[in-house]
Design a protein around this motif. Sequence first.
Motif, PDB file in Angstrom:
ATOM      1  N   TYR A   1       0.829  -1.205   0.000  1.00 60.90           N
ATOM      2  CA  TYR A   1       0.000   0.000   0.000  1.00 60.90           C
ATOM      3  C   TYR A   1       0.865   1.258   0.000  1.00 60.90           C
ATOM      4  N   LEU A   2       1.931   1.239   0.796  1.00 56.39           N
ATOM      5  CA  LEU A   2       2.772   2.420   0.945  1.00 56.39           C
ATOM      6  C   LEU A   2       3.640   2.663  -0.284  1.00 56.39           C
ATOM      7  N   VAL A   3       4.120   1.585  -0.908  1.00 56.62           N
ATOM      8  CA  VAL A   3       5.046   1.712  -2.037  1.00 56.62           C
ATOM      9  C   VAL A   3       4.298   1.924  -3.349  1.00 56.62           C
ATOM     10  N   GLY A   4       3.056   1.411  -3.424  1.00 54.97           N
ATOM     11  CA  GLY A   4       2.303   1.523  -4.667  1.00 54.97           C
ATOM     12  C   GLY A   4       2.600   0.408  -5.640  1.00 54.97           C
ATOM     13  N   LEU A   5       2.926  -0.775  -5.101  1.00 54.94           N
ATOM     14  CA  LEU A   5       3.182  -1.956  -5.921  1.00 54.94           C
ATOM     15  C   LEU A   5       2.279  -3.085  -5.453  1.00 54.94           C
ATOM     16  N   SER A   6       2.191  -4.140  -6.237  1.00 55.51           N
ATOM     17  CA  SER A   6       1.427  -5.304  -5.815  1.00 55.51           C
ATOM     18  C   SER A   6       2.195  -6.041  -4.713  1.00 55.51           C
TER      19      SER A   6
END
Length: 240
Positions: free
Chosen positions: A193-198
Motif C-alpha cells: 500500500y505504501l510503495v504503490g506496488l502489488s
Amino acid sequence: MVSRDGLRQRARALSEAEFAAIAWASCLAEHERLRVRSELMVTLALPGDSICRVGRPVTFWFGLIEGLLKMSNDDSQGPVMTFAGLAPGGWFGEGTALKRECYRYNVQALRKSLVAGLPVETFHWLLDHSIGFNRFVMCQINERLGQFIAAREIDRLSEPEVRVARSLANLFHPGLFPGVGQVLRITQQELAYLVGLSRQRVNLALAALHQQGLIEVTYGGLRVLDLAALRAYSMGTEPI
C-alpha cells in the motif's frame, strides 16, 4: 480528536510509559512538561479510521505511539498518491499546525494504532516558550522535506527493489520514527500500500534485498541489517 469513527470517544490520558517514549518531551522544562502531560491525549484508531482528512481544520498535532499510518492525497482529485508511511515514534502535521490551516492530505490507519494528540493551542504555546521544542520542530520540518522529496522520486522509479528499499529507509529513519528501532512491524500487503506496488512484486523485492544482506524478513515484520547500506542502495550510491 474528531473522526467519523469516533476517535474522540475512545480518547484517554497517556500512561507513564507512553509519555516517557515521546522523544521531544525530554527537551522541555519541568513546567512545560507538566502542562503537556496534562493535555496530551491518546486514542485507538482502527484500520481505515481517518486521523486527518482533507479540508478539515487542524485542532491537534499528532504522534504515533504504536501501529502504522498512511499519509496520502485526496482521492476525489484523481489517483491516490501515498506521500509517506508513518511509523511508531513519529509526529506529523507540524506544518499545518504552524499555519493553522485546513489539512491538504489524509492520514489513515492501516492497522490498529495508538495515536497521541496535543492541542494546537498548546503546540503554539510551546513554540512561544520552549527553545528545545523549537529546535525539535525545525529538525522535524527539515527531515520531513527530505522525506517528501524522496517520496516524489520513488514515484518515478521503475525498479521495485529500489522503490521498496527507499520506502523502508524512510520508515526506519531514526529521527522521524525513533520508536521503530531495528524491527518494524509491517506486513507485505501494508508495505505494498505504501510503495504503490502489488504484494507479489513487493515480495520479490524483499527477497532481493534479503539476498544482498540488507534486510531480514521476520514473523510479522522486517529487520534492517545495515541501514546505511540500505539507504545507499536506494540512492544508487555506495555506503560511506
